[in-house]
Write a protein that holds these residues in place. Structure first.
Motif, PDB file in Angstrom:
ATOM      1  N   THR B  32     -22.868  54.892  24.791  1.00 42.71           N
ATOM      2  CA  THR B  32     -23.780  54.577  23.673  1.00 42.71           C
ATOM      3  C   THR B  32     -25.114  54.069  24.220  1.00 42.71           C
ATOM      4  O   THR B  32     -26.187  54.523  23.790  1.00 42.71           O
ATOM      5  CB  THR B  32     -23.156  53.492  22.763  1.00 42.71           C
ATOM      6  OG1 THR B  32     -21.859  53.913  22.382  1.00 42.71           O
ATOM      7  CG2 THR B  32     -23.995  53.249  21.536  1.00 42.71           C
ATOM      8  N   ALA B  33     -25.032  53.141  25.182  1.00 38.77           N
ATOM      9  CA  ALA B  33     -26.269  52.595  25.762  1.00 38.77           C
ATOM     10  C   ALA B  33     -27.060  53.696  26.472  1.00 38.77           C
ATOM     11  O   ALA B  33     -28.288  53.772  26.350  1.00 38.77           O
ATOM     12  CB  ALA B  33     -25.929  51.475  26.734  1.00 38.77           C
ATOM     13  N   LEU B  34     -26.335  54.578  27.170  1.00 41.98           N
ATOM     14  CA  LEU B  34     -27.004  55.671  27.893  1.00 41.98           C
ATOM     15  C   LEU B  34     -27.738  56.603  26.924  1.00 41.98           C
ATOM     16  O   LEU B  34     -28.861  57.045  27.200  1.00 41.98           O
ATOM     17  CB  LEU B  34     -25.971  56.456  28.709  1.00 41.98           C
ATOM     18  CG  LEU B  34     -26.506  57.557  29.617  1.00 41.98           C
ATOM     19  CD1 LEU B  34     -27.369  56.976  30.731  1.00 41.98           C
ATOM     20  CD2 LEU B  34     -25.366  58.371  30.231  1.00 41.98           C
ATOM     21  N   GLY B  35     -27.109  56.889  25.797  1.00 44.00           N
ATOM     22  CA  GLY B  35     -27.742  57.752  24.792  1.00 44.00           C
ATOM     23  C   GLY B  35     -29.029  57.144  24.253  1.00 44.00           C
ATOM     24  O   GLY B  35     -29.972  57.860  23.920  1.00 44.00           O
ATOM     25  N   ILE B  36     -29.090  55.806  24.183  1.00 41.74           N
ATOM     26  CA  ILE B  36     -30.276  55.152  23.618  1.00 41.74           C
ATOM     27  C   ILE B  36     -31.357  54.937  24.677  1.00 41.74           C
ATOM     28  O   ILE B  36     -32.516  55.284  24.465  1.00 41.74           O
ATOM     29  CB  ILE B  36     -29.889  53.803  22.947  1.00 41.74           C
ATOM     30  CG1 ILE B  36     -28.917  54.055  21.793  1.00 41.74           C
ATOM     31  CG2 ILE B  36     -31.133  53.084  22.413  1.00 41.74           C
ATOM     32  CD1 ILE B  36     -28.283  52.808  21.212  1.00 41.74           C
ATOM     33  N   VAL B  37     -30.983  54.371  25.827  1.00 38.00           N
ATOM     34  CA  VAL B  37     -32.025  54.033  26.821  1.00 38.00           C
ATOM     35  C   VAL B  37     -32.330  55.183  27.785  1.00 38.00           C
ATOM     36  O   VAL B  37     -33.362  55.187  28.455  1.00 38.00           O
ATOM     37  CB  VAL B  37     -31.693  52.744  27.621  1.00 38.00           C
ATOM     38  CG1 VAL B  37     -31.576  51.551  26.710  1.00 38.00           C
ATOM     39  CG2 VAL B  37     -30.422  52.904  28.448  1.00 38.00           C
ATOM     40  N   GLN B  38     -31.415  56.158  27.853  1.00 37.92           N
ATOM     41  CA  GLN B  38     -31.616  57.373  28.665  1.00 37.92           C
ATOM     42  C   GLN B  38     -31.908  57.071  30.134  1.00 37.92           C
ATOM     43  O   GLN B  38     -32.800  57.662  30.744  1.00 37.92           O
ATOM     44  CB  GLN B  38     -32.735  58.231  28.052  1.00 37.92           C
ATOM     45  CG  GLN B  38     -32.422  58.648  26.626  1.00 37.92           C
ATOM     46  CD  GLN B  38     -33.433  59.592  26.030  1.00 37.92           C
ATOM     47  OE1 GLN B  38     -34.337  60.059  26.715  1.00 37.92           O
ATOM     48  NE2 GLN B  38     -33.301  59.908  24.767  1.00 37.92           N
ATOM     49  N   ASN B  39     -31.170  56.113  30.673  1.00 32.25           N
ATOM     50  CA  ASN B  39     -31.297  55.785  32.096  1.00 32.25           C
ATOM     51  C   ASN B  39     -29.967  55.169  32.550  1.00 32.25           C
ATOM     52  O   ASN B  39     -29.518  54.182  31.967  1.00 32.25           O
ATOM     53  CB  ASN B  39     -32.456  54.798  32.293  1.00 32.25           C
ATOM     54  CG  ASN B  39     -32.636  54.393  33.742  1.00 32.25           C
ATOM     55  OD1 ASN B  39     -31.765  53.750  34.332  1.00 32.25           O
ATOM     56  ND2 ASN B  39     -33.750  54.759  34.321  1.00 32.25           N
ATOM     57  N   ALA B  40     -29.360  55.786  33.588  1.00 36.87           N
ATOM     58  CA  ALA B  40     -28.002  55.386  33.984  1.00 36.87           C
ATOM     59  C   ALA B  40     -27.929  53.924  34.453  1.00 36.87           C
ATOM     60  O   ALA B  40     -27.013  53.200  34.066  1.00 36.87           O
ATOM     61  CB  ALA B  40     -27.491  56.312  35.075  1.00 36.87           C
ATOM     62  N   GLU B  41     -28.890  53.504  35.276  1.00 35.54           N
ATOM     63  CA  GLU B  41     -28.854  52.120  35.797  1.00 35.54           C
ATOM     64  C   GLU B  41     -29.025  51.105  34.675  1.00 35.54           C
ATOM     65  O   GLU B  41     -28.321  50.097  34.620  1.00 35.54           O
ATOM     66  CB  GLU B  41     -29.964  51.920  36.837  1.00 35.54           C
ATOM     67  CG  GLU B  41     -29.602  52.479  38.193  1.00 35.54           C
ATOM     68  CD  GLU B  41     -30.740  52.361  39.185  1.00 35.54           C
ATOM     69  OE1 GLU B  41     -31.625  51.512  38.977  1.00 35.54           O
ATOM     70  OE2 GLU B  41     -30.738  53.142  40.152  1.00 35.54           O
ATOM     71  N   ASP B  42     -30.005  51.381  33.809  1.00 32.25           N
ATOM     72  CA  ASP B  42     -30.240  50.470  32.679  1.00 32.25           C
ATOM     73  C   ASP B  42     -29.010  50.410  31.775  1.00 32.25           C
ATOM     74  O   ASP B  42     -28.653  49.344  31.273  1.00 32.25           O
ATOM     75  CB  ASP B  42     -31.453  50.933  31.856  1.00 32.25           C
ATOM     76  CG  ASP B  42     -32.754  50.752  32.624  1.00 32.25           C
ATOM     77  OD1 ASP B  42     -32.717  50.139  33.703  1.00 32.25           O
ATOM     78  OD2 ASP B  42     -33.800  51.247  32.160  1.00 32.25           O
ATOM     79  N   ALA B  43     -28.373  51.580  31.569  1.00 29.70           N
ATOM     80  CA  ALA B  43     -27.202  51.631  30.678  1.00 29.70           C
ATOM     81  C   ALA B  43     -26.057  50.793  31.256  1.00 29.70           C
ATOM     82  O   ALA B  43     -25.365  50.091  30.515  1.00 29.70           O
ATOM     83  CB  ALA B  43     -26.749  53.063  30.476  1.00 29.70           C
ATOM     84  N   GLU B  44     -25.866  50.845  32.579  1.00 31.47           N
ATOM     85  CA  GLU B  44     -24.796  50.018  33.185  1.00 31.47           C
ATOM     86  C   GLU B  44     -25.137  48.531  33.041  1.00 31.47           C
ATOM     87  O   GLU B  44     -24.265  47.704  32.745  1.00 31.47           O
ATOM     88  CB  GLU B  44     -24.608  50.371  34.658  1.00 31.47           C
ATOM     89  CG  GLU B  44     -23.850  49.271  35.359  1.00 31.47           C
ATOM     90  CD  GLU B  44     -22.904  49.647  36.465  1.00 31.47           C
ATOM     91  OE1 GLU B  44     -22.737  50.834  36.749  1.00 31.47           O
ATOM     92  OE2 GLU B  44     -22.339  48.706  37.041  1.00 31.47           O
ATOM     93  N   ASP B  45     -26.411  48.212  33.237  1.00 28.11           N
ATOM     94  CA  ASP B  45     -26.850  46.826  33.098  1.00 28.11           C
ATOM     95  C   ASP B  45     -26.581  46.326  31.663  1.00 28.11           C
ATOM     96  O   ASP B  45     -26.097  45.210  31.464  1.00 28.11           O
ATOM     97  CB  ASP B  45     -28.350  46.772  33.420  1.00 28.11           C
ATOM     98  CG  ASP B  45     -28.773  45.377  33.813  1.00 28.11           C
ATOM     99  OD1 ASP B  45     -28.019  44.735  34.566  1.00 28.11           O
ATOM    100  OD2 ASP B  45     -29.845  44.929  33.369  1.00 28.11           O
ATOM    101  N   ILE B  46     -26.883  47.175  30.692  1.00 27.42           N
ATOM    102  CA  ILE B  46     -26.660  46.814  29.282  1.00 27.42           C
ATOM    103  C   ILE B  46     -25.158  46.655  29.014  1.00 27.42           C
ATOM    104  O   ILE B  46     -24.734  45.721  28.333  1.00 27.42           O
ATOM    105  CB  ILE B  46     -27.279  47.867  28.339  1.00 27.42           C
ATOM    106  CG1 ILE B  46     -28.805  47.788  28.429  1.00 27.42           C
ATOM    107  CG2 ILE B  46     -26.827  47.680  26.897  1.00 27.42           C
ATOM    108  CD1 ILE B  46     -29.525  48.993  27.879  1.00 27.42           C
ATOM    109  N   ALA B  47     -24.350  47.578  29.591  1.00 27.89           N
ATOM    110  CA  ALA B  47     -22.891  47.491  29.403  1.00 27.89           C
ATOM    111  C   ALA B  47     -22.382  46.139  29.906  1.00 27.89           C
ATOM    112  O   ALA B  47     -21.551  45.497  29.248  1.00 27.89           O
ATOM    113  CB  ALA B  47     -22.199  48.631  30.133  1.00 27.89           C
ATOM    114  N   GLN B  48     -22.895  45.704  31.060  1.00 28.29           N
ATOM    115  CA  GLN B  48     -22.493  44.382  31.579  1.00 28.29           C
ATOM    116  C   GLN B  48     -22.921  43.279  30.614  1.00 28.29           C
ATOM    117  O   GLN B  48     -22.147  42.369  30.304  1.00 28.29           O
ATOM    118  CB  GLN B  48     -23.131  44.136  32.943  1.00 28.29           C
ATOM    119  CG  GLN B  48     -22.491  44.961  34.051  1.00 28.29           C
ATOM    120  CD  GLN B  48     -23.038  44.612  35.430  1.00 28.29           C
ATOM    121  OE1 GLN B  48     -23.737  43.627  35.603  1.00 28.29           O
ATOM    122  NE2 GLN B  48     -22.717  45.443  36.401  1.00 28.29           N
TER     123      GLN B  48
END
Lengths: 117, 190
Positions: B32-48
């Motif tokens: 979900t985060a990846l679909g919104i921010v469209q960046n793998a590193e940022d999406a992992e950071d958000i998941a954390q």
């Protein structure tokens, strides 16, 4: 501007390009990285106390309590000063009376001593 | 372990329950985060960040909605916060470059390639993701939750705390906007 005969087709293709999309998966050991982050985020007792006191509601209540306490101390100090003045006055009177008594008793003592000598 | 028991264990601070919860929902949160921010590193950071938030505020979860819906809400909120922070930084960097304090060249991010897209659709999907990133927030969230995460309109409405008809309207407007953006892109493409 470039005329493109099959623009509508391209647009529809793009709009349908997410059909059958698979879910992205995280790199392995996510839980390990997460627990490391949680440990970094753990606050000490003092940090927790600091962040609790920094809350606007708590800080406001603390400030009010301090102001009320200060006002109470100030009020008490003023009324205390008045009492100490009157006490001081009574003490002075007592000292004068005592001095008179001492003088009086001193003179009587002298007579007694005189008689003994 | 059913959802209610899991939440009860989480509220008690059970580490095994926390691990189970993370392993069950980590890819959902990440996708979900990846679909919104469209960046793998940022999406992992958000998941954390999402799971840290769950760990800290599980006590406030009253069970009025499904646990997964609550998780989706936290993920969407965190992702949007991240986007806003990033935009603020970009604007600040732009202003600094204008007044000559910063000499770094402002580069637009490269096209985003979602790892779950079928190989034949990679190029078209990258163009679509660029268009999605230009949509207004509500339309972007509704479209991403439905098309990337695969939620039904009913589920999207629960996550966005709105009605199904509002989601239908958001999706209709999102598709129209995307069609216009894609037409412009293909017309002006060199």
């Amino acid at each position: 501007m470039k005329k493109h005969p099959d623009i509508n087709e391209k647009v529809e293709e793009a709009l349908n390009s997410l059909e059958g999309i698979q879910k992205a998966e995280l790199q392995p050991y996510f839980y390990t990285r997460l627990t490391a982050r949680l440990q970094r985020n753990e606050k000490t007792l003092w940090e927790r106390m600091g962040s609790f006191l920094a809350k606007p509601a708590v800080a406001g209540v603390c400030l009010c309590v301090i102001l009320v306490f200060n006002a109470f101390i100030l009020f008490r100090h003023n009324s205390g000063a008045k009492n100490s003045l009157s006490i001081a006055g009574t003490q002075n009177e007592q000292i004068i009376t005592d001095n008179e008594y001492i003088l009086a008793s001193g003179s009587s003592f002298d007579y007694e001593n005189f008689d003994q000598q | 372990m059913d959802e209610r028991t899991l939440v009860e264990q989480l509220k008690k601070g059970d580490e095994t329950a926390f691990k189970t919860m993370v392993e069950t929902w980590q890819n959902m949160v990440y996708n979900t985060a990846l679909g919104i921010v469209q960046n793998a590193e940022d999406a992992e950071d958000i998941a954390q960040e999402v799971f840290v938030q769950v760990y800290q505020s599980i006590g406030s979860f009253k069970g009025e909605s499904k646990f997964s819906t609550w998780l989706y809400r936290i993920t969407v909120t965190k992702s949007l916060d991240h986007e806003r922070r990033k935009k603020r930084k970009k604007r600040f960097a732009f202003v600094r470059s204008l007044i000559g304090e910063q000499n770094e060249v402002l580069v637009n991010p490269p096209d985003f390639h979602h790892p779950g897209v079928v190989l034949d659709n990679k190029e078209n999907a990258a163009v679509l993701f660029r268009a999605i990133s230009e949509l207004p927030e509500n339309q972007r969230i509704a479209f991403t939750l439905n098309k990337v995460e695969g939620l039904s309109y009913q589920e999207v409405s629960e996550v966005m705390k709105t009605t199904v008809s509002s989601v239908e309207s958001l999706m209709h407007r999102a598709k129209n906007n995307l069609r216009k953006k894609l037409e412009d892109y293909y017309k002006n493409r060199p």
